[in-house]
Design an enzyme around this catalytic site. Sequence first.
Site, PDB file in Angstrom:
ATOM      1  N   ASP A 133     -19.077 -78.523  13.599  1.00 43.12           N
ATOM      2  CA  ASP A 133     -17.980 -79.047  13.384  1.00 43.12           C
ATOM      3  C   ASP A 133     -16.470 -78.729  13.228  1.00 43.12           C
ATOM      4  O   ASP A 133     -15.849 -79.284  13.707  1.00 43.12           O
ATOM      5  CB  ASP A 133     -18.533 -79.009  11.602  1.00 43.12           C
ATOM      6  CG  ASP A 133     -17.714 -79.881  10.915  1.00 43.12           C
ATOM      7  OD1 ASP A 133     -17.641 -80.872  10.755  1.00 43.12           O
ATOM      8  OD2 ASP A 133     -16.738 -79.225  10.158  1.00 43.12           O
ATOM      9  N   GLU A 169     -20.521 -88.973  17.266  1.00 44.57           N
ATOM     10  CA  GLU A 169     -21.410 -88.154  17.427  1.00 44.57           C
ATOM     11  C   GLU A 169     -22.630 -87.955  18.306  1.00 44.57           C
ATOM     12  O   GLU A 169     -23.024 -87.078  19.737  1.00 44.57           O
ATOM     13  CB  GLU A 169     -22.903 -88.311  16.724  1.00 44.57           C
ATOM     14  CG  GLU A 169     -22.023 -87.933  14.076  1.00 44.57           C
ATOM     15  CD  GLU A 169     -22.445 -86.490  14.565  1.00 44.57           C
ATOM     16  OE1 GLU A 169     -23.388 -85.950  15.251  1.00 44.57           O
ATOM     17  OE2 GLU A 169     -21.861 -86.955  12.812  1.00 44.57           O
ATOM     18  N   ASP A 206     -22.295 -81.878  17.088  1.00 47.17           N
ATOM     19  CA  ASP A 206     -21.264 -82.828  16.025  1.00 47.17           C
ATOM     20  C   ASP A 206     -20.364 -83.239  16.617  1.00 47.17           C
ATOM     21  O   ASP A 206     -19.803 -83.091  17.303  1.00 47.17           O
ATOM     22  CB  ASP A 206     -21.221 -81.433  14.812  1.00 47.17           C
ATOM     23  CG  ASP A 206     -20.649 -82.384  13.645  1.00 47.17           C
ATOM     24  OD1 ASP A 206     -21.489 -83.515  13.278  1.00 47.17           O
ATOM     25  OD2 ASP A 206     -20.572 -81.631  12.508  1.00 47.17           O
TER      26      ASP A 206
END
Length: 151
Positions: free
Chosen positions: A137, A51, A13
């Site tokens: 995340d 990303e 992420d």
Amino acid sequence: MKTLISDVEIFTDGACRGNPGPGGWGVLLRAGDTEKELWGGEADTTNNRMELKAAIEGLDALKRPSTVSLTTDSQYVRKGITEWIAGWKAKGWKTASRTPVKNRDLWEKLDVLTQQHKVEWHWVKGHSGNEENERVDALANRGIDELLAED
């Protein structure tokens, strides 16, 4: 291609506070019962770059050619590497509208790494309760927090 000898799961992420702004990336590598977390940050970047950086760092961390299941919440990364990149390369790194491909430097790195491994790309909806996606995340945000703490 070299003989592929291991099965690895990679979850990635990227995050950005402002776009552009300070960004971070997070990776969870899993082989059997062994897990490793990686994260980092950059001062002035974009969400898409983070990303891509997460996928690059995950694949780059592998010590030998591997069979990889890579899960991202970025359609940009998944579709870019599985659908769009062949056309970009054929058109001299131009998009369908003949503009230069953004983040070409990272796409080229990711392209090289994917040729060293057998990678299956998977997409999961971000912020939807997927345990591994929530973990990466948090790692991406840790990358930003640690970067900002250095200032």
